[in-house]
Design a protein around this motif. Structure first.
Motif, PDB file in Angstrom:
ATOM      1  N   UNK A  10       1.093  -1.215   0.271  1.00 40.58           N
ATOM      2  CA  UNK A  10       0.451   0.128  -0.200  1.00 40.58           C
ATOM      3  C   UNK A  10       1.034   1.340  -0.038  1.00 40.58           C
ATOM      4  N   UNK A  11      -0.243   2.057   0.155  1.00 38.21           N
ATOM      5  CA  UNK A  11       0.896   3.411   0.135  1.00 38.21           C
ATOM      6  C   UNK A  11       0.751   4.434   1.282  1.00 38.21           C
ATOM      7  N   UNK A  12       2.043   5.383   1.520  1.00 38.87           N
ATOM      8  CA  UNK A  12       1.385   6.553   2.451  1.00 38.87           C
ATOM      9  C   UNK A  12       1.580   8.085   1.791  1.00 38.87           C
ATOM     10  N   UNK A  13       0.843   8.402   1.853  1.00 35.79           N
ATOM     11  CA  UNK A  13       0.993   9.373   0.983  1.00 35.79           C
ATOM     12  C   UNK A  13       0.628  10.763   1.509  1.00 35.79           C
ATOM     13  N   UNK A  14       1.603  11.872   1.023  1.00 35.69           N
ATOM     14  CA  UNK A  14       1.716  13.079   1.007  1.00 35.69           C
ATOM     15  C   UNK A  14       2.637  13.137   2.039  1.00 35.69           C
ATOM     16  N   UNK A  15       3.195  12.443   2.620  1.00 32.81           N
ATOM     17  CA  UNK A  15       4.299  11.981   3.571  1.00 32.81           C
ATOM     18  C   UNK A  15       5.187  13.301   3.526  1.00 32.81           C
ATOM     19  N   UNK A  16       5.724  14.061   5.004  1.00 33.75           N
ATOM     20  CA  UNK A  16       6.738  14.474   3.919  1.00 33.75           C
ATOM     21  C   UNK A  16       7.052  15.231   2.543  1.00 33.75           C
ATOM     22  N   UNK A  17       6.173  14.839   1.808  1.00 34.63           N
ATOM     23  CA  UNK A  17       6.043  16.092   0.953  1.00 34.63           C
ATOM     24  C   UNK A  17       6.073  14.407  -0.342  1.00 34.63           C
ATOM     25  N   UNK A  18       6.064  13.532  -0.232  1.00 29.68           N
ATOM     26  CA  UNK A  18       6.487  12.884  -0.634  1.00 29.68           C
ATOM     27  C   UNK A  18       5.242  11.680  -0.614  1.00 29.68           C
ATOM     28  N   UNK A  19       4.851  10.314  -1.761  1.00 28.18           N
ATOM     29  CA  UNK A  19       4.434   9.297  -1.790  1.00 28.18           C
ATOM     30  C   UNK A  19       4.863   7.777  -1.442  1.00 28.18           C
ATOM     31  N   UNK A  20       5.059   7.312   0.088  1.00 28.85           N
ATOM     32  CA  UNK A  20       5.447   6.295  -0.373  1.00 28.85           C
ATOM     33  C   UNK A  20       5.145   4.391  -0.529  1.00 28.85           C
ATOM     34  N   UNK A  21       5.353   4.094  -1.324  1.00 23.32           N
ATOM     35  CA  UNK A  21       5.096   2.935  -1.657  1.00 23.32           C
ATOM     36  C   UNK A  21       5.808   1.664  -0.211  1.00 23.32           C
ATOM     37  N   UNK A  22       5.216   1.305   0.244  1.00 27.61           N
ATOM     38  CA  UNK A  22       5.651   0.160   1.391  1.00 27.61           C
ATOM     39  C   UNK A  22       5.760  -1.665   0.972  1.00 27.61           C
ATOM     40  N   UNK A  23       6.697  -1.514   0.535  1.00 26.76           N
ATOM     41  CA  UNK A  23       7.249  -3.162  -0.555  1.00 26.76           C
ATOM     42  C   UNK A  23       8.122  -3.958   0.741  1.00 26.76           C
ATOM     43  N   UNK A  24       7.330  -5.717   0.769  1.00 30.14           N
ATOM     44  CA  UNK A  24       8.341  -6.104   1.496  1.00 30.14           C
ATOM     45  C   UNK A  24       8.596  -7.137   0.571  1.00 30.14           C
ATOM     46  N   UNK A  25      10.495  -7.280   0.506  1.00 33.61           N
ATOM     47  CA  UNK A  25      10.572  -7.836  -1.036  1.00 33.61           C
ATOM     48  C   UNK A  25      11.205  -9.493   0.150  1.00 33.61           C
ATOM     49  N   UNK A  26      11.085 -10.419  -0.493  1.00 30.42           N
ATOM     50  CA  UNK A  26      10.492 -12.138   0.567  1.00 30.42           C
ATOM     51  C   UNK A  26      12.797 -12.156   0.307  1.00 30.42           C
ATOM     52  N   UNK A  27      13.492 -11.746  -0.530  1.00 30.86           N
ATOM     53  CA  UNK A  27      14.793 -12.755  -1.024  1.00 30.86           C
ATOM     54  C   UNK A  27      15.892 -11.433   0.291  1.00 30.86           C
TER      55      UNK A  27
END
Length: 69
Positions: A10-27
């Motif tokens: 999902x996303x954190x929108x408009x935080x610290x002037x940015x839109x952040x996508x939350x990602x997990x990499x199992x590797x």
């Protein structure tokens, strides 16, 4: 079984002037926030389990100030 990719939670929108996508990499086992415009990454945690990554991502989206420095 083929290669497993990353999981966007999902996303954190408009935080610290940015839109952040939350990602997990199992590797790499890392949970990160990826800046949509800046292309920067912020390490949020690590886990070997999908469910733990999902819980972490949900917590970040509810209260991003607790996870971003």
């Amino acid at each position: 079984m083929g290669d497993v990719g990353t999981f966007p939670f999902g996303w954190v929108r408009g935080f610290k002037g940015e839109n952040w996508q939350i990602i997990w990499d199992p590797k790499t086992e890392l949970i990160i926030a990826y800046g949509a415009e800046s292309k920067s990454t912020v390490k949020l945690g690590s886990t070997t389990k999908w469910m733990d990554a999902k819980v972490c991502a949900d917590n970040v989206m509810k209260d991003p100030e607790s996870f971003f420095e």
